[in-house]
Design a protein around this motif. Sequence first.
Motif, PDB file in Angstrom:
ATOM      1  N   ARG A  63     -46.499 -33.493  52.057  1.00 31.24           N
ATOM      2  CA  ARG A  63     -45.069 -33.605  51.759  1.00 31.24           C
ATOM      3  C   ARG A  63     -44.317 -32.391  52.317  1.00 31.24           C
ATOM      4  O   ARG A  63     -43.219 -32.519  52.863  1.00 31.24           O
ATOM      5  N   ALA A  64     -44.917 -31.202  52.174  1.00 32.07           N
ATOM      6  CA  ALA A  64     -44.282 -29.993  52.698  1.00 32.07           C
ATOM      7  C   ALA A  64     -44.142 -30.061  54.215  1.00 32.07           C
ATOM      8  O   ALA A  64     -43.099 -29.691  54.777  1.00 32.07           O
ATOM      9  N   ALA A  65     -45.177 -30.544  54.890  1.00 31.76           N
ATOM     10  CA  ALA A  65     -45.121 -30.675  56.344  1.00 31.76           C
ATOM     11  C   ALA A  65     -44.016 -31.641  56.766  1.00 31.76           C
ATOM     12  O   ALA A  65     -43.312 -31.406  57.766  1.00 31.76           O
ATOM     13  N   ALA A  66     -43.844 -32.713  56.012  1.00 32.41           N
ATOM     14  CA  ALA A  66     -42.796 -33.686  56.345  1.00 32.41           C
ATOM     15  C   ALA A  66     -41.409 -33.067  56.175  1.00 32.41           C
ATOM     16  O   ALA A  66     -40.490 -33.344  56.953  1.00 32.41           O
ATOM     17  N   ILE A  67     -41.243 -32.218  55.160  1.00 29.89           N
ATOM     18  CA  ILE A  67     -39.944 -31.600  54.911  1.00 29.89           C
ATOM     19  C   ILE A  67     -39.550 -30.666  56.047  1.00 29.89           C
ATOM     20  O   ILE A  67     -38.392 -30.638  56.481  1.00 29.89           O
ATOM     21  N   VAL A  68     -40.508 -29.868  56.555  1.00 31.01           N
ATOM     22  CA  VAL A  68     -40.151 -28.863  57.570  1.00 31.01           C
ATOM     23  C   VAL A  68     -40.231 -29.392  58.997  1.00 31.01           C
ATOM     24  O   VAL A  68     -39.769 -28.717  59.926  1.00 31.01           O
ATOM     25  N   ARG A  69     -40.787 -30.564  59.191  1.00 38.07           N
ATOM     26  CA  ARG A  69     -41.009 -31.081  60.552  1.00 38.07           C
ATOM     27  C   ARG A  69     -39.762 -31.023  61.430  1.00 38.07           C
ATOM     28  O   ARG A  69     -39.851 -30.623  62.608  1.00 38.07           O
ATOM     29  N   PRO A  70     -38.560 -31.372  60.951  1.00 36.08           N
ATOM     30  CA  PRO A  70     -37.384 -31.322  61.832  1.00 36.08           C
ATOM     31  C   PRO A  70     -37.026 -29.914  62.312  1.00 36.08           C
ATOM     32  O   PRO A  70     -36.254 -29.773  63.265  1.00 36.08           O
ATOM     33  N   ARG A  71     -37.564 -28.881  61.679  1.00 34.37           N
ATOM     34  CA  ARG A  71     -37.199 -27.510  62.032  1.00 34.37           C
ATOM     35  C   ARG A  71     -38.148 -26.887  63.053  1.00 34.37           C
ATOM     36  O   ARG A  71     -37.889 -25.789  63.548  1.00 34.37           O
ATOM     37  N   VAL A  72     -39.255 -27.541  63.352  1.00 29.27           N
ATOM     38  CA  VAL A  72     -40.320 -26.902  64.116  1.00 29.27           C
ATOM     39  C   VAL A  72     -39.879 -26.543  65.531  1.00 29.27           C
ATOM     40  O   VAL A  72     -40.273 -25.490  66.060  1.00 29.27           O
ATOM     41  N   ALA A  73     -39.067 -27.370  66.173  1.00 30.29           N
ATOM     42  CA  ALA A  73     -38.628 -27.059  67.540  1.00 30.29           C
ATOM     43  C   ALA A  73     -37.902 -25.715  67.572  1.00 30.29           C
ATOM     44  O   ALA A  73     -38.136 -24.887  68.467  1.00 30.29           O
ATOM     45  N   ARG A  74     -37.034 -25.472  66.596  1.00 31.37           N
ATOM     46  CA  ARG A  74     -36.326 -24.190  66.531  1.00 31.37           C
ATOM     47  C   ARG A  74     -37.309 -23.065  66.213  1.00 31.37           C
ATOM     48  O   ARG A  74     -37.194 -21.958  66.746  1.00 31.37           O
ATOM     49  N   TRP A  75     -38.271 -23.327  65.350  1.00 28.93           N
ATOM     50  CA  TRP A  75     -39.265 -22.304  65.014  1.00 28.93           C
ATOM     51  C   TRP A  75     -40.039 -21.860  66.244  1.00 28.93           C
ATOM     52  O   TRP A  75     -40.371 -20.687  66.383  1.00 28.93           O
ATOM     53  N   ARG A  76     -40.343 -22.795  67.140  1.00 34.18           N
ATOM     54  CA  ARG A  76     -41.070 -22.421  68.359  1.00 34.18           C
ATOM     55  C   ARG A  76     -40.277 -21.402  69.168  1.00 34.18           C
ATOM     56  O   ARG A  76     -40.849 -20.453  69.716  1.00 34.18           O
TER      57      ARG A  76
END
Length: 241
Positions: free
Chosen positions: A168-181
């Motif tokens: 569930r945590a991974a699903a919540i943050v998934r949209p932010r990962v591109a910016r995190w990279r």
Amino acid sequence: MTPPRFPGGTSVSDLRVYDSQAPDGLHGGSPHLHTASSEAYIVLGGAGEVHTLTPEGAAADPLAPGDVLWFSPGTVHRLVNGGGLRIAVVMQNAGLPEAGDAVFTFPREVLADPEAYARAAHLPADAPEDVRAEQARARRDLAVRGYAQLVGAVRARGPAALHEFHRRAAAIVRPRVARWREIWREGVAEEAELTRRQLDALAGGDPGIMERAAVVRTEPHPGPRRFGMCGRLRTRRPTAP
């Protein structure tokens, strides 16, 4: 000249742990995890505990001045204030925690609804301080209720229950990962590349970056301490040369 980053591409902040009482009678912060970053505590003063939840189960580690403790991504953690607990927090991947690396242990129905989660987690930066303080307490209390659910589920079903929370945590943050990279490439990855280039220079007898030696001093960011997940945070910024 751009000042060198804090060692290792990490960040450090001064945390005064919340001392208000949560619904379960304990005083302290919001249970949460970090999805991509390790976190370290260096206890500066006071007393308390850090409660953690891993695939091995729930644990409580006492905290006293001089203690050093750290934990990896996916470790659910909660600070409990036994009186005046103050900690220097060292975070891996400077920039990622500020960009939403953490996920609260809200109840299952909140975690399952992205909009409900966003509403529950948000603290409006432009609201008066007393309003943000009340919202921080409400956020903490909701996370404590969800934490009790999660601990009960892990005790009943073992690591599978924690694995479900991790998903569930991974699903919540998934949209932010591109910016995190982007943040990671500009920070931690660049620091690692700087070391690689320096080792190449030294192997050839070249001083490399030693010729740009510098000392960095900092000053606190102005204004009141920020409302963090576990307490009031004081971050710092480099002073002008």
